[in-house]
Design a protein around this motif. Structure first.
Motif, PDB file in Angstrom:
ATOM      1  N   SER A  99       0.623  -1.197  -0.147  1.00  0.00           N
ATOM      2  CA  SER A  99      -0.230   0.219   0.275  1.00  0.00           C
ATOM      3  C   SER A  99       0.815   1.247   0.359  1.00  0.00           C
ATOM      4  CB  SER A  99      -0.799  -0.068   1.475  1.00  0.00           C
ATOM      5  OG  SER A  99      -1.309   1.395   1.425  1.00  0.00           O
ATOM      6  N   THR A 100       0.558   2.724  -1.051  1.00  0.00           N
ATOM      7  CA  THR A 100       0.988   3.793  -0.342  1.00  0.00           C
ATOM      8  C   THR A 100       0.377   4.794  -0.379  1.00  0.00           C
ATOM      9  OG1 THR A 100       2.710   2.668  -2.633  1.00  0.00           O
ATOM     10  CG2 THR A 100       2.467   4.777  -2.037  1.00  0.00           C
ATOM     11  N   ASP A 101       0.715   5.582   0.264  1.00  0.00           N
ATOM     12  CA  ASP A 101      -0.263   6.811   0.655  1.00  0.00           C
ATOM     13  C   ASP A 101       0.841   7.969   0.904  1.00  0.00           C
ATOM     14  OD1 ASP A 101      -2.906   6.514   1.797  1.00  0.00           O
ATOM     15  OD2 ASP A 101      -2.155   5.270   3.116  1.00  0.00           O
ATOM     16  N   LEU A 102       0.825   9.231   0.291  1.00  0.00           N
ATOM     17  CA  LEU A 102       1.191  10.572   0.146  1.00  0.00           C
ATOM     18  C   LEU A 102       0.234  11.750   0.806  1.00  0.00           C
ATOM     19  CD1 LEU A 102       3.141  11.323  -2.159  1.00  0.00           C
ATOM     20  CD2 LEU A 102       1.487  12.173  -3.186  1.00  0.00           C
ATOM     21  N   LEU A 103       1.907  12.002   1.619  1.00  0.00           N
ATOM     22  CA  LEU A 103       0.920  13.076   2.498  1.00  0.00           C
ATOM     23  C   LEU A 103       1.603  14.528   1.672  1.00  0.00           C
ATOM     24  CD1 LEU A 103       0.669  10.673   4.575  1.00  0.00           C
ATOM     25  CD2 LEU A 103       1.013  12.201   6.549  1.00  0.00           C
ATOM     26  N   VAL A 104       0.796  15.564   1.513  1.00  0.00           N
ATOM     27  CA  VAL A 104       1.244  16.688   1.787  1.00  0.00           C
ATOM     28  C   VAL A 104       1.070  18.118   2.218  1.00  0.00           C
ATOM     29  CG1 VAL A 104       1.173  18.674  -0.744  1.00  0.00           C
ATOM     30  CG2 VAL A 104       0.612  16.517  -1.112  1.00  0.00           C
ATOM     31  N   ALA A 105       2.204  18.903   3.248  1.00  0.00           N
ATOM     32  CA  ALA A 105       1.614  20.178   3.387  1.00  0.00           C
ATOM     33  C   ALA A 105       0.490  20.939   3.073  1.00  0.00           C
ATOM     34  CB  ALA A 105       2.955  20.369   3.207  1.00  0.00           C
ATOM     35  N   GLY A 106      -0.356  21.167   4.196  1.00  0.00           N
ATOM     36  CA  GLY A 106      -1.233  22.359   3.614  1.00  0.00           C
ATOM     37  C   GLY A 106      -2.324  20.885   3.752  1.00  0.00           C
TER      38      GLY A 106
END
Length: 336
Positions: free
Chosen positions: A46-53
């Motif tokens: 599984s892959t997750d992406l977290l972006v500031a804001g």
């Protein structure tokens, strides 16, 4: 504190650990890592992406950010009934900040070590703060928990802690952002107390890995709660070709205790559409009811049956007085 060194020193200083590998055959340092699953096991990825804001506030503590970055991925493994093995990290940074990186790595590794999940590779680059993690787990063939197995008559269950509930994370976020007028009417001292009680649920969610393993052979379908219960349950319904009827009184039992005590009228909508809860939501046949409750208890959690699967399509909510109404789709969507 900004540092005058480059990408590979960053990796060596903060993410390469001098300890023997237990899960991976080859870790950080080559073009690829090597991961050899145990004989007869399937890999869960599984892959997750977290972006500031977008996924976290700019001033969030880097230790808790390191924790949450991995926690949201481990929650996916939990929803699949998979045991964590390893992970990779892709990290974009506006600049190299030693203090920030040290705290971020400490938070990530603390959770990784607690679940036996080794960091085996990744990438770093300059850019807006963005965190991408891929996790690898293993699960025996035909034992993975999927979204597609719910059947009419199954109960619908959700996990939660004894003093925690659905909507805690949304409550903490709204208290930080001060966007909900209903919360603004509360005394400042009450808001501060509630934020202190719920902030960890937003910034340091606990992936229910042990529960996911315990639900193998019991749950007919499963997913984790990341975008809100009503939306995430629809994923199960769509995959299984079923409908669902939720019971408002039972759902309130699983809702945030802080909200129930302060304003019960907010507890239900926050529980249904809160997001960031990272609890497990699953279905199980009626004959497994006691086993399901026992499985949650063995993991130090509670399981509440909040409704049942029905034939047909759609999602409805039944109030205490018997009134039934459809539930609008309220899941978070990055492109809406």
């Amino acid at each position: 504190m900004s540092a005058a060194y480059g990408e590979f020193d960053l990796i060596r200083r903060h993410f390469r650990r001098e300890r023997p590998l237990r899960q991976a055959t080859l870790g950080i340092g080559d073009d690829c890592a090597l991961l050899t699953p145990a004989a007869g096991q399937q890999l869960a990825i599984s892959t997750d992406l977290l972006v500031a804001g977008r996924h976290f506030l700019a001033d969030v503590d880097p230790f808790t950010l390191g924790h949450k970055s991995l926690a949201v991925n481990l929650s996916d493994l939990a929803a699949c009934g998979a045991r964590p093995l390893a992970c990779t990290l892709a990290l974009a940074l506006p600049e190299i900040d030693d203090d920030w990186l040290q705290a971020f790595a400490a938070g990530l590794f603390a959770l990784a070590d607690a679940h036996g999940c080794e960091l085996i590779g990744g990438d770093t680059t300059r850019g807006p703060l963005t965190i991408g993690i891929t996790v690898f787990g293993d699960v025996p063939p035909a034992q993975a928990l999927l979204r597609s197995g719910a059947r009419p008559g199954d109960g619908i269950y959700v996990s939660h802690g004894a003093d925690q509930g659905l909507g805690d994370a949304r409550l903490a976020l709204q208290l930080l952002l001060q966007e909900d007028p209903a919360l603004a009417r509360w005394p400042a001292a009450v808001r501060a107390q509630l934020l202190q009680a719920t902030r960890a649920r937003l910034e340091q969610p606990q992936p229910r890995v042990a529960l996911g393993l315990a639900l193998r052979g019991l749950a007919s379908a499963c997913c984790d709660l990341s975008d809100g219960l009503s939306g995430d349950l629809r994923h199960i319904l769509d995959a299984s070709g079923c409908a669902a009827l939720l019971q408002a009184p039972a759902l309130l039992q699983a809702a945030s205790p802080a909200l129930r005590q302060q304003d019960a009228t907010l507890a239900l909508p926050y529980a249904l559409a809160g997001g960031d809860d990272y609890e497990l939501l699953w279905t199980a046949a009626p004959e497994h009811h006691q086993q399901v409750l026992s499985a949650a208890q063995s993991c130090g959690l509670q399981a509440t049956c909040i409704g049942r699967i029905e034939a047909g399509n759609g999602l409805r909510l039944q109030q205490a007085d018997g009134h039934i109404a459809p539930i609008a789709s309220t899941a978070f969507d990055h492109f809406r």
